[in-house]
Design an enzyme around this catalytic site. Sequence first.
Site, PDB file in Angstrom:
ATOM      1  CG  HIS A 213       5.426 -12.369   6.486  1.00 27.27           C
ATOM      2  ND1 HIS A 213       4.884 -13.067   5.436  1.00 27.27           N
ATOM      3  CD2 HIS A 213       4.498 -12.400   7.471  1.00 27.27           C
ATOM      4  CE1 HIS A 213       3.678 -13.491   5.758  1.00 27.27           C
ATOM      5  NE2 HIS A 213       3.416 -13.096   6.983  1.00 27.27           N
TER       6      HIS A 213
ATOM      7  CD  GLU B 134       5.224 -14.141  11.658  1.00 23.86           C
ATOM      8  OE1 GLU B 134       4.153 -14.762  11.827  1.00 23.86           O
ATOM      9  OE2 GLU B 134       5.275 -12.996  11.166  1.00 23.86           O
ATOM     10  CG  HIS B 135       4.777 -17.906   7.620  1.00 20.02           C
ATOM     11  ND1 HIS B 135       3.635 -18.407   7.046  1.00 20.02           N
ATOM     12  CD2 HIS B 135       4.516 -16.591   7.858  1.00 20.02           C
ATOM     13  CE1 HIS B 135       2.714 -17.453   6.942  1.00 20.02           C
ATOM     14  NE2 HIS B 135       3.245 -16.336   7.423  1.00 20.02           N
TER      15      HIS B 135
ATOM     16  CD  GLU C  92       0.051 -13.996   5.184  1.00 21.17           C
ATOM     17  OE1 GLU C  92       0.098 -13.034   5.986  1.00 21.17           O
ATOM     18  OE2 GLU C  92       0.801 -14.991   5.266  1.00 21.17           O
TER      19      GLU C  92
END
Length: 450
Positions: free
Chosen positions: A81, A84-85, A161
Amino acid sequence: MRQRIQRLRGQGMAMAWFVLCAILAPGLVDAQVAARVKESTLENGLKILLLEEHKAPVVTIHIWYRVGARNEQPGTTGLSHLLEHMMFKGTSKLGPGQFSRVIKRNGGRDNAFTSEDYTGYFETFASDRVELALELEADRMRGLLIDRKEAESERAVVMEERRLRTEDEPISALREVMGATAFQVHPYRQPVIGWMSDIEKLDREDLVRHYNTYYVPNNAMLIVVGDFKSDELLPKIRQHFGAIPRGADPPAVRAIEPEQRGERRLVLKKEAELPFVFMGYHAPNLKHPDNFALEILAYILSGGKSARIYKSLVYEKQLALFAGGGYDRESIDPNLFPFYASVMPGKTAEEVEQALTAEIERVKNEPISDRELQKAKNQIEAGFLFGQDSVFNLARQLAEYEIVAGWRAWEAYLPGIRAVTAADLQRVARVYLTPDHRTVAVLIPEKMKK
């Protein structure tokens, strides 16, 4: 759906009859779509699926990598994840944030998503911009600059987040701990966003290693759906991606979750207004022939406000504010069949759990009527067909099936749904929805701290 009905009324009964026939004979429509998929593989291992859809001058470009939380090791969860950023943080050709700016300047939209099994990226454009997306994706497939300061900054973003979406969200936190309890061996026990203690320690070296291991053409697939000509587009794909060298094959995930042989229960105490109940049953994925019956069973039990669980717990017994469930069939390894309910003020979690269990036991003991079964089949088939109006949905469906079982398994969906009988539903309910295979998680509210 409403817009489609309005168009039918405007075009008369002939068109309405045509669409009705499509709903009643969906296997034909689906087979026609599948027959138009053109599959190829470049020398470096990049899998390509092309599907021409000339309904509108639009094209969607998806590139998915076979890496997600399932591929992460304890201590480095959340890597997929976070990476991905970082894929939007610049290459040797584009600076940080420029990727999305270029897309928007050309009238397109883009985004990305990480799951347990994959990380996907997409762009949707007017069809004359398709080559721009190919150029941009090829650039960041192997040209990503993972700057140390950018990595530290984005890590802080992901930590926030997680706080907002999981740690400060009682229901999300409950779902997370249920998964960590239901799976004891398989990496599906790990949250996609990662554990906070792991995210805090992720550094540039972790990201570079993950990128070099998994972001290689032989671990990726490119799906293009929309208004283009395959014979013209394939040479352009070769031009942009063909020179990228093949990488070493990523390590295989060998973990197999052993059969659960007894109910597991857990309690989460957290600041919240009301109790909440989750229960998850182990169930096979779409590679198992029982997946079609389980799909229909999920719809009958939890497919919206007219489904059995919502109707019983919310409308009739007034035990829950909302209730539902699902079936995680589109995963590489067997996953969960979850149910949930938010407890109504003045009611208890025990009452809600008993009511949920009663609806599950009911499908085991009472045959489902032909009318209810046919209604579920019609709704599932219609949703599947109407979803094919969207080039994005077509690309997503092809990609998910390719990741899990090969895209041609997609062709079997509607025939498999149509072949299910009431006896099949009763059988799979008795086999999979048993107390020994489930994990029950209950949220107990604590008073808000000042």
